[in-house]
Design a protein around this motif. Sequence first.
Motif, PDB file in Angstrom:
ATOM      1  N   VAL A 200      13.922   8.036  -1.092  1.00 52.00           N
ATOM      2  CA  VAL A 200      13.554   8.136  -2.694  1.00 52.00           C
ATOM      3  C   VAL A 200      12.822   9.454  -3.047  1.00 52.00           C
ATOM      4  CG1 VAL A 200      13.436   5.497  -2.867  1.00 52.00           C
ATOM      5  CG2 VAL A 200      11.493   6.840  -2.361  1.00 52.00           C
ATOM      6  N   ASP A 201      12.919   9.982  -4.291  1.00 52.74           N
ATOM      7  CA  ASP A 201      12.188  10.847  -4.611  1.00 52.74           C
ATOM      8  C   ASP A 201      10.584  10.699  -5.157  1.00 52.74           C
ATOM      9  OD1 ASP A 201      14.401  12.787  -4.411  1.00 52.74           O
ATOM     10  OD2 ASP A 201      15.265  11.599  -5.976  1.00 52.74           O
ATOM     11  N   ARG A 202      10.458   9.555  -5.645  1.00 50.37           N
ATOM     12  CA  ARG A 202       9.151   9.267  -6.436  1.00 50.37           C
ATOM     13  C   ARG A 202       9.004   7.700  -6.099  1.00 50.37           C
ATOM     14  NH1 ARG A 202       9.585  13.836  -6.838  1.00 50.37           N
ATOM     15  NH2 ARG A 202       9.921  15.263  -8.558  1.00 50.37           N
ATOM     16  N   VAL A 203       7.792   7.439  -5.527  1.00 49.84           N
ATOM     17  CA  VAL A 203       7.039   6.220  -5.497  1.00 49.84           C
ATOM     18  C   VAL A 203       5.991   6.017  -6.365  1.00 49.84           C
ATOM     19  CG1 VAL A 203       5.641   4.486  -4.041  1.00 49.84           C
ATOM     20  CG2 VAL A 203       7.695   6.016  -2.956  1.00 49.84           C
ATOM     21  N   VAL A 204       6.262   4.697  -7.424  1.00 51.35           N
ATOM     22  CA  VAL A 204       5.176   4.414  -8.527  1.00 51.35           C
ATOM     23  C   VAL A 204       4.776   3.039  -8.121  1.00 51.35           C
ATOM     24  CG1 VAL A 204       4.952   4.188 -10.799  1.00 51.35           C
ATOM     25  CG2 VAL A 204       6.612   5.997 -10.022  1.00 51.35           C
ATOM     26  N   LEU A 205       3.509   2.824  -8.271  1.00 50.52           N
ATOM     27  CA  LEU A 205       2.967   1.595  -7.589  1.00 50.52           C
ATOM     28  C   LEU A 205       2.109   1.271  -8.621  1.00 50.52           C
ATOM     29  CD1 LEU A 205       2.087   2.349  -3.890  1.00 50.52           C
ATOM     30  CD2 LEU A 205       4.199   1.370  -4.824  1.00 50.52           C
ATOM     31  N   ASP A 206       1.920  -0.142  -9.074  1.00 52.34           N
ATOM     32  CA  ASP A 206       1.012  -0.652  -9.970  1.00 52.34           C
ATOM     33  C   ASP A 206       0.741  -2.034  -9.293  1.00 52.34           C
ATOM     34  OD1 ASP A 206      -0.494  -1.782 -12.018  1.00 52.34           O
ATOM     35  OD2 ASP A 206       1.452  -2.285 -13.439  1.00 52.34           O
ATOM     36  N   MET A 207      -0.347  -2.021  -8.636  1.00 48.47           N
ATOM     37  CA  MET A 207      -0.593  -3.288  -7.579  1.00 48.47           C
ATOM     38  C   MET A 207      -2.060  -3.405  -7.223  1.00 48.47           C
ATOM     39  SD  MET A 207       1.058  -2.275  -3.931  1.00 48.47           S
ATOM     40  CE  MET A 207       2.695  -2.442  -4.809  1.00 48.47           C
ATOM     41  N   LEU A 208      -2.388  -4.521  -6.871  1.00 48.97           N
ATOM     42  CA  LEU A 208      -3.785  -4.694  -6.658  1.00 48.97           C
ATOM     43  C   LEU A 208      -4.224  -3.848  -5.484  1.00 48.97           C
ATOM     44  CD1 LEU A 208      -6.443  -6.365  -6.548  1.00 48.97           C
ATOM     45  CD2 LEU A 208      -5.349  -7.847  -4.770  1.00 48.97           C
ATOM     46  N   ALA A 209      -3.469  -3.575  -4.389  1.00 50.05           N
ATOM     47  CA  ALA A 209      -3.933  -2.737  -3.136  1.00 50.05           C
ATOM     48  C   ALA A 209      -2.813  -1.671  -2.747  1.00 50.05           C
ATOM     49  CB  ALA A 209      -4.084  -3.860  -2.017  1.00 50.05           C
ATOM     50  N   PRO A 210      -2.744  -0.633  -3.736  1.00 50.68           N
ATOM     51  CA  PRO A 210      -1.800   0.152  -3.272  1.00 50.68           C
ATOM     52  C   PRO A 210      -1.971   1.245  -1.835  1.00 50.68           C
ATOM     53  CG  PRO A 210      -3.046   1.092  -5.078  1.00 50.68           C
ATOM     54  CD  PRO A 210      -3.427  -0.373  -4.953  1.00 50.68           C
ATOM     55  N   TRP A 211      -3.481   1.171  -1.286  1.00 44.49           N
ATOM     56  CA  TRP A 211      -3.560   1.732  -0.268  1.00 44.49           C
ATOM     57  C   TRP A 211      -2.796   1.262   0.953  1.00 44.49           C
ATOM     58  CZ3 TRP A 211      -7.010  -0.696  -3.116  1.00 44.49           C
ATOM     59  CH2 TRP A 211      -7.508  -2.011  -2.867  1.00 44.49           C
ATOM     60  N   GLU A 212      -2.306  -0.165   0.971  1.00 44.70           N
ATOM     61  CA  GLU A 212      -1.651  -0.724   1.906  1.00 44.70           C
ATOM     62  C   GLU A 212      -0.306  -0.430   2.201  1.00 44.70           C
ATOM     63  OE1 GLU A 212      -1.975  -4.968   1.103  1.00 44.70           O
ATOM     64  OE2 GLU A 212      -4.200  -5.144   1.739  1.00 44.70           O
ATOM     65  N   CYS A 213      -0.002   0.163   1.009  1.00 46.49           N
ATOM     66  CA  CYS A 213       1.725   0.967   0.930  1.00 46.49           C
ATOM     67  C   CYS A 213       1.658   2.281   1.257  1.00 46.49           C
ATOM     68  CB  CYS A 213       2.066   0.644  -0.514  1.00 46.49           C
ATOM     69  SG  CYS A 213       2.010  -1.087  -1.038  1.00 46.49           S
ATOM     70  N   VAL A 214       0.666   3.056   1.590  1.00 46.26           N
ATOM     71  CA  VAL A 214       0.714   4.433   1.742  1.00 46.26           C
ATOM     72  C   VAL A 214       1.650   4.600   2.886  1.00 46.26           C
ATOM     73  CG1 VAL A 214      -0.522   6.181   2.753  1.00 46.26           C
ATOM     74  CG2 VAL A 214      -1.334   4.914   0.790  1.00 46.26           C
ATOM     75  N   ASP A 215       1.580   3.969   4.189  1.00 51.73           N
ATOM     76  CA  ASP A 215       2.633   4.272   5.305  1.00 51.73           C
ATOM     77  C   ASP A 215       3.936   3.994   4.990  1.00 51.73           C
ATOM     78  OD1 ASP A 215       0.272   4.929   6.879  1.00 51.73           O
ATOM     79  OD2 ASP A 215       0.295   2.863   7.898  1.00 51.73           O
ATOM     80  N   ALA A 216       4.352   2.827   4.350  1.00 53.35           N
ATOM     81  CA  ALA A 216       5.496   2.671   3.721  1.00 53.35           C
ATOM     82  C   ALA A 216       6.241   3.542   2.815  1.00 53.35           C
ATOM     83  CB  ALA A 216       5.633   1.189   3.417  1.00 53.35           C
ATOM     84  N   ALA A 217       5.320   4.209   1.922  1.00 56.25           N
ATOM     85  CA  ALA A 217       5.776   5.048   1.038  1.00 56.25           C
ATOM     86  C   ALA A 217       6.041   6.431   1.647  1.00 56.25           C
ATOM     87  CB  ALA A 217       4.492   5.360  -0.075  1.00 56.25           C
ATOM     88  N   ALA A 218       5.218   6.807   2.759  1.00 54.69           N
ATOM     89  CA  ALA A 218       5.360   8.331   3.226  1.00 54.69           C
ATOM     90  C   ALA A 218       6.819   8.096   4.236  1.00 54.69           C
ATOM     91  CB  ALA A 218       4.255   8.297   4.385  1.00 54.69           C
ATOM     92  N   GLU A 219       7.062   6.863   4.626  1.00 57.10           N
ATOM     93  CA  GLU A 219       8.382   6.601   5.483  1.00 57.10           C
ATOM     94  C   GLU A 219       9.800   6.874   4.467  1.00 57.10           C
ATOM     95  OE1 GLU A 219      10.790   3.228   7.994  1.00 57.10           O
ATOM     96  OE2 GLU A 219       8.553   3.193   7.640  1.00 57.10           O
ATOM     97  N   VAL A 220       9.707   6.403   3.252  1.00 53.33           N
ATOM     98  CA  VAL A 220      10.705   6.702   2.293  1.00 53.33           C
ATOM     99  C   VAL A 220      10.875   7.706   1.408  1.00 53.33           C
ATOM    100  CG1 VAL A 220      11.089   4.055   2.481  1.00 53.33           C
ATOM    101  CG2 VAL A 220       9.757   5.027   0.471  1.00 53.33           C
ATOM    102  N   LEU A 221       9.851   8.360   1.215  1.00 50.28           N
ATOM    103  CA  LEU A 221       9.671   9.467   0.325  1.00 50.28           C
ATOM    104  C   LEU A 221      10.286  10.692   0.960  1.00 50.28           C
ATOM    105  CD1 LEU A 221       6.218   9.590  -1.485  1.00 50.28           C
ATOM    106  CD2 LEU A 221       8.299   9.783  -2.505  1.00 50.28           C
TER     107      LEU A 221
END
Length: 355
Positions: A200-221
Amino acid sequence: MTDQPQPAAHDGSPGPAPRAPRRGLDRTGPFALGDKVQLADAKNRLHTITLKPGGEFHSHRGVLRHDQLIGADDGVVVANSHGITYQALRPLYADYMLSMPRGAAIIYPKDSAQILMWGDIFPGARVLEAGVGSGGLTTALLRAVGPEGSVHSIERREDFAEVARENVETYFGGEHPSWELSVGDFQDLAPTLSPGEPAVDRVVLDMLAPWECVDAAAEVLVSGGVYLAYVATVTQLSRTAEALREHGEFTEPYAWESFVRPWHLEGLAVRPEHRMNAHTGFLLTARRTAHGTQALRRTTRPAPGSRLEEELNHPDNEGFGGSEGEWSTQDVGERGVAPRKLKRALRDLRQGRDR
């Protein structure tokens, strides 16, 4: 047995009212069957109707027939049976977002606009969104990426996903070919989009704990991709920023909030309105570095005490500086959504197609 439809019985009883076709709001031109129309009276009181054959809009001040609007130009002024006039307009995206039935809270138009600009959502972009809520931001993302792009939305709650699906399909008049909606956790689903390579080109998060998704976002970006988070509180903002720094392959995070102050315009009485949309949330962005490349750290002069271990670990500072505690929705003042509110939102969405 035959597959041919059977003729209706002619027993004199009225049959069901014909259903209006579903039509998207993202268009211009004269009003047609199935269109949503926003009626505004002289005091700017708004009513939204869906045009159908023989339909009528009733109020305590008279009746307006839908036939008066079908085929009329967008923006026409019409009068009801008591002579009360209405300005009829097709709702804009901002109108729809603020008035659409919903369970979860929405991202306001002022923040959606900022997300599209600073998230750099371009035509053809591949966007991964998480925390769909009621589908307001999803609609904005789909309009921005266009037919050549794609939006994959992930929502943890099936009931929220159902409301979001109905809202998006109501706006576009049916299923959007560029949209995919999945139910589950971002950390589990994101890496499966394209295992082993950025997807993906962009990751947009609207959630309680977006810090928990940093590793997964880094993998797919992709390298140079944008990570964007929308959070409600300062503690969420701090913890997300520290998680991005700790990962090491994101540029220095940038955060801000926006305020919109409307103005009253009447002759010489030109002044700010008494009410305004003040704080709604914080936006935070960071860029993905080239995979395997550590980000260049900005040289700063740290504020005294900002990195002291005893301060970071003090119970009064829980949430700041990248602490490890688990959070709940109550910790950030987020109220739960009652099941009956979600049922009411779905009922209003489905009935609204025929009203």
